[in-house]
Design an enzyme around this catalytic site. Structure first.
Site, PDB file in Angstrom:
ATOM      1  N   HIS A   1      39.533  33.909  33.812  1.00  0.00           N
ATOM      2  CA  HIS A   1      40.842  34.123  32.940  1.00  0.00           C
ATOM      3  C   HIS A   1      41.751  32.856  32.967  1.00  0.00           C
ATOM      4  O   HIS A   1      42.063  32.383  34.115  1.00  0.00           O
ATOM      5  CB  HIS A   1      41.598  35.382  33.635  1.00  0.00           C
ATOM      6  CG  HIS A   1      42.798  35.386  33.133  1.00  0.00           C
ATOM      7  ND1 HIS A   1      43.887  35.370  33.619  1.00  0.00           N
ATOM      8  CD2 HIS A   1      43.014  36.035  31.754  1.00  0.00           C
ATOM      9  CE1 HIS A   1      45.020  35.717  32.772  1.00  0.00           C
ATOM     10  NE2 HIS A   1      44.277  36.086  31.535  1.00  0.00           N
TER      11      HIS A   1
ATOM     12  N   HIS B   1      49.168  29.630  27.531  1.00  0.00           N
ATOM     13  CA  HIS B   1      49.507  31.103  27.363  1.00  0.00           C
ATOM     14  C   HIS B   1      50.963  31.291  27.067  1.00  0.00           C
ATOM     15  O   HIS B   1      51.250  32.213  26.141  1.00  0.00           O
ATOM     16  CB  HIS B   1      49.412  31.712  29.005  1.00  0.00           C
ATOM     17  CG  HIS B   1      49.683  32.873  28.825  1.00  0.00           C
ATOM     18  ND1 HIS B   1      50.931  33.481  29.220  1.00  0.00           N
ATOM     19  CD2 HIS B   1      48.888  34.241  28.706  1.00  0.00           C
ATOM     20  CE1 HIS B   1      50.998  34.800  29.063  1.00  0.00           C
ATOM     21  NE2 HIS B   1      49.709  34.966  29.051  1.00  0.00           N
TER      22      HIS B   1
END
Ligand code: G3P
Ligand code: CA
Length: 309
Positions: free
Chosen positions: A55, A97
């Site tokens: 991730h 992100h």
């Protein structure tokens, strides 16, 4: 479990060392849930356990969404990496992100009068000057925010696979088409990539639907946990439902598996963010197809350990 960067550095080093000393290759080290062997169209071989996704790269051990994080994932033996795609003021797709630069770069020092430092308010030339590594650890000083194109080229060079997230598409009109264009230019929309090496996901059902309609051959995933009653609507335009692990049960996973997705195959479930062995084994027991984790070594060990008992 939140894994603190300083605390895990030694573990990461040890894991890497053991991988190298063990003589493993990138794919072999990934174990039975890796990409070795004939891949299904979704890239899953899965008879012995969930696929493990790094991730934002191996983000427990290297700054998230950087080339360093995917290089480390590769060295640790993980071929599937996840990222987040957003857009700069001048239209460059970048991998980051948050919709601000504050947490993962030194933007507050570099541009103190540009609060709240939104990605969309900075040109790529400005973002390229930022340090996206020092916040994580001094050893990563000078790490940069990669463009999507740079990132794709590195994933390709590493012979990895990509779970690409279109992040906050409501901020970036047209980002779906632009993302597909960059993927195409980078050679990521040929048959080999589409069938085995690429999945596009989003929290936005609209975005997932747009991607599916523009490129019906692509595997897509919706991030969220729709009710069982709503699942058939999602099955019309996506192949996977990827939920937060705290929101699911074995019955819900079974319900997803019971539906045929956009490509006529049983829908799949990749859950996030699982960083501890107990939770990894728990979701494995629920029957998930994949686990998305900041600590892929921890999860790999946990899910493989389940077969030793
Ligand atoms: O891939 C799943 C996960 O990335 C979704 O959450 O906030 O980390 O993008 P987030
Ligand atoms: Ca993500």
């Amino acid at each position: 479990m939140y894994v603190r960067p300083a605390a895990v550095a030694a573990a990461a080093f040890l894991g890497f060392t053991l991988t190298v000393l063990g003589g493993t290759t990138s794919s072999a080290a990934t174990g039975p849930s890796s990409s070795t062997g004939p891949a299904s169209p979704t890239g899953k071989t899965g008879p012995l356990g969930p696929v493990v996704y790094a991730h934002r790269g191996a983000s427990a051990y290297a700054p998230e969404n950087t080339l360093a994080s995917i290089d480390l994932a590769m060295r640790m033996g993980f071929d599937w990496v996840e990222n987040d795609v957003q857009r700069t003021k001048d239209g460059e797709l970048v991998v980051i992100h948050d919709d601000t630069l504050a947490r993962t770069t030194d933007v507050e020092q570099a541009f103190p009068d540009r609060k709240p430092w939104h990605v969309k308010d900075f040109t790529y030339a400005e973002i390229a000057t930022l340090d996206a590594g020092s916040w994580f650890g001094a050893g990563f000083a000078g790490t940069r925010v990669p463009t999507l194109r740079e990132y794709l080229d590195r994933v390709q060079r590493n012979q990895q696979r990509l779970l690409l997230e279109i992040k906050k598409p409501e901020i970036y009109p047209g980002i779906e088409e632009q993302t597909l264009q960059v993927l195409d230019e980078a050679g990521w929309l040929d048959e080999g990539h589409v069938q085995r090496r690429l999945v596009v996901q989003s929290f936005s059902a609209d975005s997932v639907r747009i991607v599916h309609e523009m490129r019906p051959d692509l595997v897509t995933a919706f991030l969220g946990t729709p009710t069982v009653a709503d699942l058939p609507k999602y099955a019309q335009f996506t192949d996977r439902i990827n939920p937060w692990h705290t929101t699911i049960s074995a019955d819900w996973v079974t319900a997803v598996h019971g539906l045929l997705g956009a490509h006529g195959r049983a829908m799949e479930v990749d859950t996030w963010i699982v960083d501890d062995p107990a939770t990894a084994r728990k979701v494995q027991g629920m029957g998930v197809d994949g686990i998305i984790t900041n600590a892929p070594d921890v999860v790999r060990k946990a899910v493989l350990g389940a077969f030793a008992h």
